[in-house]
Write a protein that holds these residues in place. Structure first.
Motif, mmCIF file in Angstrom:
data_model
loop_
_atom_site.group_PDB
_atom_site.id
_atom_site.type_symbol
_atom_site.label_atom_id
_atom_site.label_comp_id
_atom_site.label_asym_id
_atom_site.label_seq_id
_atom_site.Cartn_x
_atom_site.Cartn_y
_atom_site.Cartn_z
ATOM 1 N N ALA A 100 0.867 -1.105 0.078
ATOM 2 C CA ALA A 100 0.130 -0.177 0.054
ATOM 3 C C ALA A 100 0.765 1.350 -0.076
ATOM 4 O O ALA A 100 0.449 2.396 -0.629
ATOM 5 N N THR A 101 1.901 1.158 0.944
ATOM 6 C CA THR A 101 2.793 2.344 0.809
ATOM 7 C C THR A 101 3.594 2.596 -0.647
ATOM 8 O O THR A 101 3.784 3.966 -0.764
ATOM 9 N N LEU A 102 3.868 1.511 -1.176
ATOM 10 C CA LEU A 102 4.453 1.740 -2.523
ATOM 11 C C LEU A 102 3.373 2.212 -3.858
ATOM 12 O O LEU A 102 3.710 2.841 -4.396
ATOM 13 N N ASP A 103 2.191 1.690 -3.566
ATOM 14 C CA ASP A 103 1.080 2.217 -4.348
ATOM 15 C C ASP A 103 1.024 3.653 -4.197
ATOM 16 O O ASP A 103 0.787 4.363 -4.975
ATOM 17 N N LYS A 104 1.131 4.076 -2.749
ATOM 18 C CA LYS A 104 0.842 5.541 -2.442
ATOM 19 C C LYS A 104 2.152 6.283 -3.235
ATOM 20 O O LYS A 104 1.860 7.588 -3.755
ATOM 21 N N ILE A 105 3.305 5.792 -3.126
ATOM 22 C CA ILE A 105 4.650 6.276 -3.748
ATOM 23 C C ILE A 105 4.309 6.604 -5.499
ATOM 24 O O ILE A 105 4.664 7.484 -5.666
ATOM 25 N N ALA A 106 3.672 5.416 -5.721
ATOM 26 C CA ALA A 106 3.854 5.428 -7.214
ATOM 27 C C ALA A 106 2.737 6.636 -7.666
ATOM 28 O O ALA A 106 2.964 6.953 -8.860
ATOM 29 N N CYS A 107 1.632 6.625 -7.028
ATOM 30 C CA CYS A 107 0.609 7.577 -7.596
ATOM 31 C C CYS A 107 1.062 8.904 -7.224
ATOM 32 O O CYS A 107 0.669 9.774 -7.989
ATOM 33 N N ALA A 108 1.799 9.415 -6.225
ATOM 34 C CA ALA A 108 2.436 10.579 -5.878
ATOM 35 C C ALA A 108 3.507 11.094 -6.775
ATOM 36 O O ALA A 108 3.457 12.088 -7.303
ATOM 37 N N PHE A 109 4.560 10.154 -7.248
ATOM 38 C CA PHE A 109 5.424 10.625 -8.199
ATOM 39 C C PHE A 109 5.018 10.136 -9.713
ATOM 40 O O PHE A 109 6.089 10.625 -10.555
ATOM 41 N N GLY A 110 3.950 9.710 -10.009
ATOM 42 C CA GLY A 110 3.768 9.341 -11.507
ATOM 43 C C GLY A 110 2.564 10.479 -11.967
ATOM 44 O O GLY A 110 2.332 11.341 -11.397
ATOM 45 N N PHE A 111 2.153 10.067 -13.108
ATOM 46 C CA PHE A 111 1.018 10.686 -13.732
ATOM 47 C C PHE A 111 -0.189 10.449 -12.803
ATOM 48 O O PHE A 111 -0.724 9.510 -12.448
ATOM 49 N N SER A 112 -1.009 11.787 -12.716
ATOM 50 C CA SER A 112 -2.270 11.482 -12.136
ATOM 51 C C SER A 112 -3.300 11.108 -12.988
ATOM 52 O O SER A 112 -4.495 10.769 -12.321
ATOM 53 N N GLU A 113 -3.293 11.309 -14.270
ATOM 54 C CA GLU A 113 -4.612 10.956 -15.083
ATOM 55 C C GLU A 113 -4.389 9.159 -15.147
ATOM 56 O O GLU A 113 -3.436 8.638 -15.394
ATOM 57 N N GLU A 114 -5.466 8.525 -15.094
ATOM 58 C CA GLU A 114 -5.653 7.471 -15.373
ATOM 59 C C GLU A 114 -5.018 6.643 -16.635
ATOM 60 O O GLU A 114 -4.637 5.578 -16.656
#
Length: 460
Positions: free
Chosen positions: A411-425
């Motif tokens: 879950a933490t890595l998922d949060k990091i990936a969403c924060a440092f990657g693109f916000s558009e799905e």
């Protein structure tokens, strides 16, 4: 065709006919309509007592031309004229009819901004706090350590850094080519004014002062005689998050579990080694989440991954999770056969076709199979659920025990990936760069997949 002979009438009928020819009959009749349909001159005629039609028409004929001129700007009313004064229609304005008009702020005036803190005073105060704390030869108490950290946290250094950054942005905007073209007339005057100003002495930068406060807090926490308690750790994380300096958070979080504990023996301080893998050395989830949010807000991927390894990936956290969440379910599973045997014994009393021992065996096998199969299906459904997963999922074939133990890490890595990657799905998986490629490999080593094609929208 015969024409009616002319009869000499009074001057009243002649003027009335002339007005009707000029304005038309509807205009004269409209004087009796509400004053909204007339201009300002005719409103006076409406509000006044009834008068003959010829007077209204002649008044409109004589005063309609000046109404076409531009209105003169009226001077703003004075307080004497507003309070208790009569209107132009000879009606006294009442408090119920009057409405408070909002105060109009002058365009030229600006609201005073809060003065930036004195950086030299902040630096001197931090130095005094650090020197006074380091001068203590005894083991400092928890309250003393918290007081020193809070003394450093009271400084408003971040505000000065934001103010200077806004000034730099304004200066950069003034140096643009458009600004230069718009300010050609005043360039000479500005240069002449700047030439007369003496060279300013070098001053402290807010970024340097922020770094100094962060280093002072780090020196206080890492002092050999300081015991890092959960309260001290939470205060330190809060301070570094406020300063925007999360670089030292992974080290302090690791030091919380591995730092030797000081002990006063015979007037001298000795240090007892600490086992960092104990369950009691696990960092609380609230502190870990606060440190992770500080690293993400500062856009520091290295600090975010370091916080993850010091908290959710550590052996102390895994052991703490086993003790808190696995002991009770394991105890229930161990006691379940005994409870099922008691239930089977009671069910065997209802049987009259078989002997008691055979009936107990059959009842126990049936109840045990029902509970075992149902519990297994429920456990598989709970461990393999992926509704909470956004971008990071488990690889195929990962054991269920591994998924349950390392769910917080995923879950933490998922949060990091969403924060440092693109916000558009629709752009998930298009990230490039050395850091993001390293993050993908880091997840693969932990049996995780970033942006699995099978689970992306439209592909499952």
């Amino acid at each position: 065709m015969l024409r009616r002979p002319y009869q000499a009438g009074s001057a009243l009928r002649v003027s009335q006919r002339a007005c009707e020819l000029v304005f038309g009959g509807r205009l004269i009749q409209s004087a009796k309509s509400p004053f909204v349909a007339l201009h300002s001159v005719r409103r006076l005629a409406n509000l006044s007592p009834a008068s003959p039609t010829w007077k209204i028409a002649s008044r409109s004929f004589t005063t309609s031309q000046p109404c076409l001129k531009a209105k003169r700007q009226q001077s703003p009313p004075t307080p004497q004229s507003l309070g208790g004064a009569q209107t132009r229609f000879n009606r006294v304005s009442s408090s119920s009819d009057s409405k408070e008009t909002p105060a109009v702020e002058d365009v030229g005036t600006t609201t005073p901004q809060a003065a930036a803190p004195n950086l030299a005073e902040i630096t001197a105060a931090v130095d005094r706090v650090t020197k006074a704390f380091m001068a203590n030869t005894d083991i400092p108490s928890e309250d003393l350590t918290l007081t020193a950290l809070r003394a450093c946290a009271q400084t408003e250094v971040r505000q000065a850094a934001d103010i200077e950054e806004s000034h730099h942005m304004v200066a950069a905007a003034e140096d643009r080519p458009v600004s230069r073209l718009l300010g050609l007339d005043g360039d000479d005057a500005k240069k002449a004014g700047r030439s007369n100003i003496p060279a300013a002495t070098p001053v402290l930068r807010p970024e340097d002062v922020v770094d100094k406060v962060s280093e002072a807090a780090y020196a206080i926490v890492t002092h050999p005689t300081v015991v890092i308690t959960p309260q001290v750790l939470a205060e330190y994380v809060r301070l570094q998050a406020r300063l925007g300096r999360p670089q030292t958070l992974p080290q302090v979080l690791a030091l919380y579990a591995s730092k030797p504990k000081p002990k006063l023996v015979a007037g001298s301080i000795t240090y007892i080694p600490s086992n960092p893998n104990k369950a009691e050395k696990a960092v609380d989830n609230e502190i870990a989440d606060a440190a992770l949010d500080a690293a993400i807000e500062a856009k520091n991927l290295e600090a975010a991954v370091g916080v993850l390894e010091s908290t959710y990936s550590s052996k102390a956290f895994l052991r703490s999770k086993l003790l808190k969440k696995a002991v009770l379910p394991a105890s229930l599973v161990a006691v379940a056969p005994v409870a099922l045997w008691v239930v089977a014994t009671q069910l065997a009393q209802l049987n009259y076709s078989l002997d008691n021992a055979t009936a107990v065996k059959y009842a126990f096998i049936g109840v045990f199979c029902y509970v075992g199969f149902t519990g297994t299906i429920g456990a598989v459904a709970a461990f393999t659920s992926n509704d909470q997963m956004k971008r990071v999922t488990w690889a195929i074939g990962t054991p269920l025990t591994h998924r349950w133990l390392y769910e917080e890490e995923r879950a933490t890595l998922d949060k990091i990936a969403c924060a440092f990657g693109f916000s558009e799905e629709h752009r998930f998986g298009e990230e490039e760069g050395e850091e993001y490629l390293w993050l993908r490999e880091y997840m693969l080593k932990r049996s995780m997949i970033l942006d699995s094609v099978d689970l992306m929208p439209g592909m499952n």
